[in-house]
Design a protein around this motif. Sequence first.
Motif, PDB file in Angstrom:
ATOM      1  N   VAL A 112       0.849  -1.191   0.000  1.00  0.00           N
ATOM      2  CA  VAL A 112       0.000   0.000   0.000  1.00  0.00           C
ATOM      3  C   VAL A 112       0.884   1.241   0.000  1.00  0.00           C
TER       4      VAL A 112
ATOM      5  N   TYR B 122       1.452   5.427   0.509  1.00  0.00           N
ATOM      6  CA  TYR B 122       0.962   6.595   1.249  1.00  0.00           C
ATOM      7  C   TYR B 122       1.761   7.825   0.828  1.00  0.00           C
TER       8      TYR B 122
ATOM      9  N   PHE C 154      -3.539   7.567   2.186  1.00  0.00           N
ATOM     10  CA  PHE C 154      -3.519   6.514   1.173  1.00  0.00           C
ATOM     11  C   PHE C 154      -3.594   7.113  -0.227  1.00  0.00           C
TER      12      PHE C 154
ATOM     13  N   LYS D 107      -1.847   1.413  -4.435  1.00  0.00           N
ATOM     14  CA  LYS D 107      -1.242   0.142  -4.032  1.00  0.00           C
ATOM     15  C   LYS D 107      -0.406  -0.428  -5.170  1.00  0.00           C
TER      16      LYS D 107
ATOM     17  N   LYS E 169       3.992  -1.625   3.563  1.00  0.00           N
ATOM     18  CA  LYS E 169       3.516  -0.250   3.552  1.00  0.00           C
ATOM     19  C   LYS E 169       4.637   0.642   3.030  1.00  0.00           C
TER      20      LYS E 169
ATOM     21  N   TYR F 255       5.819   4.428   2.219  1.00  0.00           N
ATOM     22  CA  TYR F 255       5.595   5.852   2.483  1.00  0.00           C
ATOM     23  C   TYR F 255       6.424   6.664   1.491  1.00  0.00           C
TER      24      TYR F 255
END
Length: 680
Positions: free
Chosen positions: A55, A57, A63, A66, A296, A298
Amino acid sequence: MHFDMRIRKRKHLITRWAFLIAALCPLLLLIGFVGLLLSAKIAGPMDIPAARPAVFYDHSGQFIGKWDTTNKEWIDSDKMAPSIKLATLAIEDRRFFRHHGFDIRRIAQSIFIDMRSLSKAQGASTITMQYAKNVFLTNEKTWLRKFSEMFYTVRLEMNESKKDILEGYLNTIYYGHGAYGIEAAAQIYFNKNAQDLSLAESSMLAGIPNGPGLYSPFLNYNQAKNRQKVVLNAMVKAGYLTKKRAEIAYRSPLQLAHRKKTETAEKAPYFQDAVRHELTDQLHFSRKELASGGLKVYTTLDNETQATAEFWVKHTIPDKSKLQTALIALDPKTGGVVAMVGGRDYQNSPYNRATNAKRAPGSAFKPFLYYAALRNGFTPATRLKSTPTAFTFDDGRASYAPNNFGGYYANKPITMEQALALSDNVFAVKTHLAIGMQKLVAAAHQAGITSALAPIPSLALGSKPVSVLELARGYATFANQGARVKPALITKVTDAKGHILYEFKPSKNQVLNRQTSFVLSQMMTGIFDRRLNGYTHVTGSQVSGWLTHKIAAKTGSTSTDSWMAGFTPDLVATVWVGYDQGETISTYPDTGYAKTIWSHFMETALEGKPKNTFKPPKGVVRVSVDPKSGLRASKGCPGRTTYFVKGTEPTAYCGRPKSKPEQKQKKPRSLLDRLFHWWK
């Protein structure tokens, strides 16, 4: 005698060891191969990873997307048209059903051809090897990755049927435009299921994975047709088709699907594509990790800045225009990319012109030249004559005659500060030749330009192509007063449990002189200052009224490209506008779009920030200079604030006649002086 005996014994011993090692090598290889087979068999069948895509961000934790954005569907081999399987086998791995994961004959042929051509042009990867790499491994080029590829290849071959391996390959290979797998590709390109593909459509699709950006019929139809012909010829050579049937398939018309626009547009799609490439190509995460690891990611993206960029691109260039554009905005302090636009419509063209395309920057390249000049005896007040000139170089064997835009010349000396503001080409080439052409090449590379450059006269006018991202990085070095940063898209990657797998640590490398970089940045603010108007207007005059912040910038143009790039100490932005196929930009609106997008974007993005964030370093002095003469301003000559490296500023004043030596007005002598003179 004894000495000769010792030498013979030593040679004999070396020969024995060499023979022993040579004899043991095949045995060791055999043992290693058997061990590899046993390990692969014990490891058992491989699990295709469950879908838990990484995912993405933005920099504030919101968000944005993805890893896998396609609606791909795993389909059975029986639901694929036979033609797509045959076409894929013919072009990718003709001996697929006759080898056990490694095509020894093909490897030998590849080695022979590479040795003969002294290159690495030939590949020998089988379908099994590609399947193992695509699903389970990274793109990292190391011996460990190659060994892992061998292990997974053997494991697949020992535990899966050939039918299942081919099925897995066709369900995971990338066909471009976000399509992973043949079912997604059939839907995107032809709006039909994979089982309904015709021979013509199958041969077109089978050629795409070798270069999705090059062979997509949406992007390069002629090259896609050439690739289709290669596939059909391979099918004929493999015995799958007759020449006549291949010719009919090649001439059959293809009904490409209309590109569908999603109801809700993906946020920063070009940026997300670039993030995907950075994850695999630079950070070496495997596709398995990214598709199923629950990671995740970032990023450096600033949603508001990105929205600003997309807004001004959309509202500046008319919908019916075929012009394309690209924009990069980054934070010069860290190198983090805060906004990226790679084209006007990702749905129609996902090709990222901000990172992948290279075009000639024109006069937007001149700041690197004038930095080199400032380091080699020039100052903002240095004057050279602007007049049509034919330059000779290469010891008189070659000549070059640059032209100013519109054919306008000052026909008299102008200052370097004014030459930059007016974008005088003759002044630039004179400067380039005066300091030595290699100086510009060195300065540009130090600042962060990585593309190949050549010490030729036209380089002063930006004749060599660079990417939008490269130019932004080079300008960021000036914004940092000579400290270079590396552009970054990702700040941190964590696993599903929050453990940090990667973390970006910004760093600066002082590569240019701090004082000179600042002086140059202040020269670059002159393109918006009408006080520097001369035989023509300053190049930023059309947009200067829209700007309230102090910004350093430079325009650039060629017959096919229009650029605008600039910075404050807090934000760098570069904009390119042009045609994909290099068509000529002939009308004024076309040439002005880059300026319009850039200036509105910068002003909106800087809203709420101080109007001037430039702070001079020690070793820099501020002087009011007459723009025409390059001398200090006086009552008769209004001036403009100009910065100089301390010790290089002008000392003479404009409008004051030079006093003759020894002709100072005599004061009347006193009585005491006259008496003393008489006595003497």
